[in-house]
Design a protein around this motif. Structure first.
Motif, PDB file in Angstrom:
ATOM      1  N   GLN A   1       0.839  -1.188   0.000  1.00  0.00           N
ATOM      2  CA  GLN A   1       0.000   0.000   0.000  1.00  0.00           C
ATOM      3  C   GLN A   1       0.882   1.250   0.000  1.00  0.00           C
ATOM      4  O   GLN A   1       2.014   1.231   0.503  1.00  0.00           O
ATOM      5  CB  GLN A   1      -0.911   0.001   1.239  1.00  0.00           C
ATOM      6  N   LEU A   2       0.351   2.337  -0.566  1.00  0.00           N
ATOM      7  CA  LEU A   2       1.001   3.643  -0.570  1.00  0.00           C
ATOM      8  C   LEU A   2       0.041   4.659   0.021  1.00  0.00           C
ATOM      9  O   LEU A   2      -1.124   4.726  -0.394  1.00  0.00           O
ATOM     10  CB  LEU A   2       1.350   4.069  -1.999  1.00  0.00           C
ATOM     11  N   SER A   3       0.494   5.437   0.994  1.00  0.00           N
ATOM     12  CA  SER A   3      -0.331   6.554   1.438  1.00  0.00           C
ATOM     13  C   SER A   3      -0.031   7.754   0.545  1.00  0.00           C
ATOM     14  O   SER A   3       1.129   8.041   0.233  1.00  0.00           O
ATOM     15  CB  SER A   3      -0.100   6.886   2.914  1.00  0.00           C
ATOM     16  N   LEU A   4      -1.094   8.395   0.091  1.00  0.00           N
ATOM     17  CA  LEU A   4      -0.960   9.480  -0.869  1.00  0.00           C
ATOM     18  C   LEU A   4      -0.640  10.786  -0.141  1.00  0.00           C
ATOM     19  O   LEU A   4      -1.509  11.631   0.092  1.00  0.00           O
ATOM     20  CB  LEU A   4      -2.238   9.592  -1.707  1.00  0.00           C
ATOM     21  N   ASP A   5       0.609  10.928   0.227  1.00  0.00           N
ATOM     22  CA  ASP A   5       1.093  12.136   0.869  1.00  0.00           C
ATOM     23  C   ASP A   5       2.545  12.354   0.455  1.00  0.00           C
ATOM     24  O   ASP A   5       3.217  11.440  -0.031  1.00  0.00           O
ATOM     25  CB  ASP A   5       0.964  12.046   2.396  1.00  0.00           C
ATOM     26  N   GLN A   6       3.021  13.561   0.665  1.00  0.00           N
ATOM     27  CA  GLN A   6       4.348  13.957   0.197  1.00  0.00           C
ATOM     28  C   GLN A   6       5.460  13.109   0.813  1.00  0.00           C
ATOM     29  O   GLN A   6       6.415  12.716   0.122  1.00  0.00           O
ATOM     30  CB  GLN A   6       4.554  15.437   0.531  1.00  0.00           C
ATOM     31  N   GLU A   7       5.349  12.814   2.085  1.00  0.00           N
ATOM     32  CA  GLU A   7       6.401  12.059   2.767  1.00  0.00           C
ATOM     33  C   GLU A   7       6.580  10.675   2.155  1.00  0.00           C
ATOM     34  O   GLU A   7       7.707  10.224   1.925  1.00  0.00           O
ATOM     35  CB  GLU A   7       6.061  11.933   4.256  1.00  0.00           C
ATOM     36  N   ALA A   8       5.470   9.987   1.893  1.00  0.00           N
ATOM     37  CA  ALA A   8       5.548   8.647   1.310  1.00  0.00           C
ATOM     38  C   ALA A   8       6.021   8.691  -0.136  1.00  0.00           C
ATOM     39  O   ALA A   8       6.881   7.907  -0.555  1.00  0.00           O
ATOM     40  CB  ALA A   8       4.189   7.958   1.399  1.00  0.00           C
ATOM     41  N   VAL A   9       5.478   9.618  -0.913  1.00  0.00           N
ATOM     42  CA  VAL A   9       5.804   9.686  -2.343  1.00  0.00           C
ATOM     43  C   VAL A   9       7.281  10.027  -2.556  1.00  0.00           C
ATOM     44  O   VAL A   9       7.915   9.543  -3.501  1.00  0.00           O
ATOM     45  CB  VAL A   9       4.884  10.703  -3.053  1.00  0.00           C
ATOM     46  N   ARG A  10       7.861  10.819  -1.649  1.00  0.00           N
ATOM     47  CA  ARG A  10       9.271  11.187  -1.816  1.00  0.00           C
ATOM     48  C   ARG A  10      10.240  10.058  -1.483  1.00  0.00           C
ATOM     49  O   ARG A  10      11.450  10.196  -1.686  1.00  0.00           O
ATOM     50  CB  ARG A  10       9.578  12.433  -0.981  1.00  0.00           C
ATOM     51  N   LYS A  11       9.732   8.946  -0.995  1.00  0.00           N
ATOM     52  CA  LYS A  11      10.569   7.753  -0.825  1.00  0.00           C
ATOM     53  C   LYS A  11      10.731   6.997  -2.142  1.00  0.00           C
ATOM     54  O   LYS A  11      11.641   6.180  -2.298  1.00  0.00           O
ATOM     55  CB  LYS A  11       9.955   6.816   0.215  1.00  0.00           C
ATOM     56  N   LEU A  12       9.838   7.279  -3.081  1.00  0.00           N
ATOM     57  CA  LEU A  12       9.849   6.586  -4.372  1.00  0.00           C
ATOM     58  C   LEU A  12      10.847   7.227  -5.325  1.00  0.00           C
ATOM     59  O   LEU A  12      11.247   8.383  -5.131  1.00  0.00           O
ATOM     60  CB  LEU A  12       8.448   6.658  -5.003  1.00  0.00           C
ATOM     61  N   PRO A  13      11.246   6.504  -6.374  1.00  0.00           N
ATOM     62  CA  PRO A  13      12.042   7.141  -7.421  1.00  0.00           C
ATOM     63  C   PRO A  13      11.265   8.326  -7.999  1.00  0.00           C
ATOM     64  O   PRO A  13      10.032   8.277  -8.105  1.00  0.00           O
ATOM     65  CB  PRO A  13      12.208   6.022  -8.466  1.00  0.00           C
ATOM     66  N   ASP A  14      11.967   9.377  -8.366  1.00  0.00           N
ATOM     67  CA  ASP A  14      11.330  10.612  -8.818  1.00  0.00           C
ATOM     68  C   ASP A  14      10.998  10.546 -10.303  1.00  0.00           C
ATOM     69  O   ASP A  14      11.691  11.134 -11.141  1.00  0.00           O
ATOM     70  CB  ASP A  14      12.234  11.805  -8.510  1.00  0.00           C
ATOM     71  N   PHE A  15       9.900   9.860 -10.625  1.00  0.00           N
ATOM     72  CA  PHE A  15       9.514   9.668 -12.013  1.00  0.00           C
ATOM     73  C   PHE A  15       8.869  10.938 -12.586  1.00  0.00           C
ATOM     74  O   PHE A  15       8.240  11.720 -11.869  1.00  0.00           O
ATOM     75  CB  PHE A  15       8.517   8.515 -12.134  1.00  0.00           C
ATOM     76  N   LYS A  16       9.007  11.082 -13.879  1.00  0.00           N
ATOM     77  CA  LYS A  16       8.373  12.192 -14.593  1.00  0.00           C
ATOM     78  C   LYS A  16       6.871  11.952 -14.673  1.00  0.00           C
ATOM     79  O   LYS A  16       6.411  10.826 -14.850  1.00  0.00           O
ATOM     80  CB  LYS A  16       8.959  12.331 -15.998  1.00  0.00           C
ATOM     81  N   ILE A  17       6.094  13.038 -14.549  1.00  0.00           N
ATOM     82  CA  ILE A  17       4.638  12.966 -14.617  1.00  0.00           C
ATOM     83  C   ILE A  17       4.167  13.478 -15.975  1.00  0.00           C
ATOM     84  O   ILE A  17       4.640  14.516 -16.464  1.00  0.00           O
ATOM     85  CB  ILE A  17       3.996  13.847 -13.519  1.00  0.00           C
TER      86      ILE A  17
END
Length: 412
Positions: A295-311
């Motif tokens: 699971q992923l929580s949709l917040d900045q702290e969690a998302v910044r643990k992921l690779p920084d993919f282009k949107i």
């Protein structure tokens, strides 16, 4: 991966290979459980694609049971129809593009619900799955199943199940049509009209169906076939929206209080129920269970643990990379907001890269440090999900709630 050979020997080989590749004992049965979440389910499909790549074959070839609520029920239904995750993505693209059709220009979730018409959904499900019953699909695939829906007339959750025990088949509703179950489990209040007496199974407790699936397998229709010390459970979320509200802001909420609290309670009740189920299954209460939650929580702290993919360009967003997304933008990704569909897909791809990093690909599995779907997806030295954020203030709470002066200063 298309339809695979269905001979007993070839399917047995696929099951054996999948278990070896995923670090699962050969004797274990496998349950695949998928949460609800509307169009956010495209995130989950990205994880399933890589899970199947590692396993060496589609989920229907090596799982023993599927369970789903709402969009998770749709994905599980396609697995029952022998679709690989790659094929499911193709169907899912079509479903999402056509299902969220406004009922009229005046239709609105709050002021004039429901917001959407299900005519395209009904047409598409009839075309995709036909008039097959749960029992027919169970006989064809060997997969046991559970789907959830809330019965408004009975005031309780309904579990649509079908379990085979050799010649004996169990399940109160085993002869109902799968497409009726699909519509029952996806009819989310305010988004869609009820399906006669049924609304979305995630309306209350079972947006995450994993606990219901485990209990059904061990103690109800699957009793005797499934054993808790020989059971692996894959549980997939669709992205959890965590609503962090600053304590100072609770006195002056944005917008109308009634609408704020309606939305808050509808979302938080489901999320809290999901977290309680996950906590129970991680607690060891069911001894011997091999539980793996993603699971992923949709917040900045969690998302910044992921690779920084282009949107890809998204209406209303200036961010061009994942790490530029703000808490405000992430928490407002609604399950019906198809403009965020490509963003949810990118988030799913980034989670896959986090779970299965490319720089470990050439290493033997025993030397890889990342998760690779081999075990529960936990943060280091924690029982919390690796990508699920916690924001508590234990010290502050203790201080405030121990102070008579602070208590008496609070508005009444």
């Amino acid at each position: 991966m298309g339809i695979l050979p269905s001979t007993t020997s070839s399917m047995a080989t696929l099951r054996e290979t999948a278990r070896t590749n995923l670090g699962i004992p050969q004797q274990n049965k496998i349950i695949l459980s998928i949460d609800g979440g509307g169009m956010r389910g495209i995130l989950t499909v990205q994880l399933l694609k890589h899970l199947e790549l590692l396993a060496g074959s589609p989920c229907y070839a090596w799982c023993d049971m599927v369970a789903g609520t709402s969009t998770g029920g749709l994905i599980s239904s396609l697995i029952l129809n022998k679709k690989s995750a790659i094929e499911i993505e193709e169907y899912y693209n079509s479903l999402v593009a056509k299902v969220f059709t406004k009922r009229s220009w005046l239709a609105h979730r709050i002021y004039n619900p429901p917001a959407y018409d299900k005519k395209n959904f009904r047409k598409l499900t009839r075309e995709i799955v036909g008039n097959q019953t749960l029992r027919q699909l169970n006989a064809d695939t060997g997969l046991d199943m559970l789907f959830t829906a809330k019965d408004l007339a009975a005031g309780e959750e309904t579990f649509f199940t079908c379990f085979s025990h050799g010649e004996d088949v169990k399940g109160t509703y085993q002869h109902v049509l799968l497409r009726a179950v699909m519509e029952s489990t996806m009819s989310a209040p305010t988004y869609f009209a009820p399906f006669e007496r049924f609304v979305d199974g995630g309306t209350t407790t079972f947006n995450n169906p994993v606990m219901a699936a485990v209990l059904e397998a061990l103690h109800y229709d699957g009793k005797g076939k499934y054993k808790q010390d020989a059971l692996t459970v894959f549980s997939f979320g669709t992205g959890s929206v965590l609503r962090f509200i600053d304590p100072s802001a609770t006195k002056n909420l944005k917008g109308l209080d009634s609408i704020f609290w309606l939305k808050y309670v509808m979302a938080e009740a489901s999320k809290d129920a999901s977290e309680m189920q996950v906590d129970m299954l991680r607690s060891g209460l069911i001894q011997g269970l091999d539980f793996r939650r993603y699971q992923l929580s949709l917040d900045q702290e969690a998302v910044r643990k992921l690779p920084d993919f282009k949107i890809n360009p998204v209406d209303g967003l200036t961010a061009t990379m994942l790490h530029e997304l703000t808490d405000e933008q992430l928490k407002n990704i609604d399950m019906a907001d198809t403009s965020r569909f490509s963003l949810m897909k990118t988030l799913g791809e980034a989670i896959v890269a986090y779970i299965c990093p490319g720089d470990e690909l050439e290493l033997p599995m025993e030397k890889r440090k990342a998760n690779w779907f081999q075990k529960d997806f936990l943060a280091a030295n924690s029982t919390r999900g690796a990508l699920v954020t916690a924001r508590g203030d234990i010290a502050g709470i203790k201080s405030h709630l121990s102070s008579p002066e602070w208590i008496d200063q609070q508005p009444t």
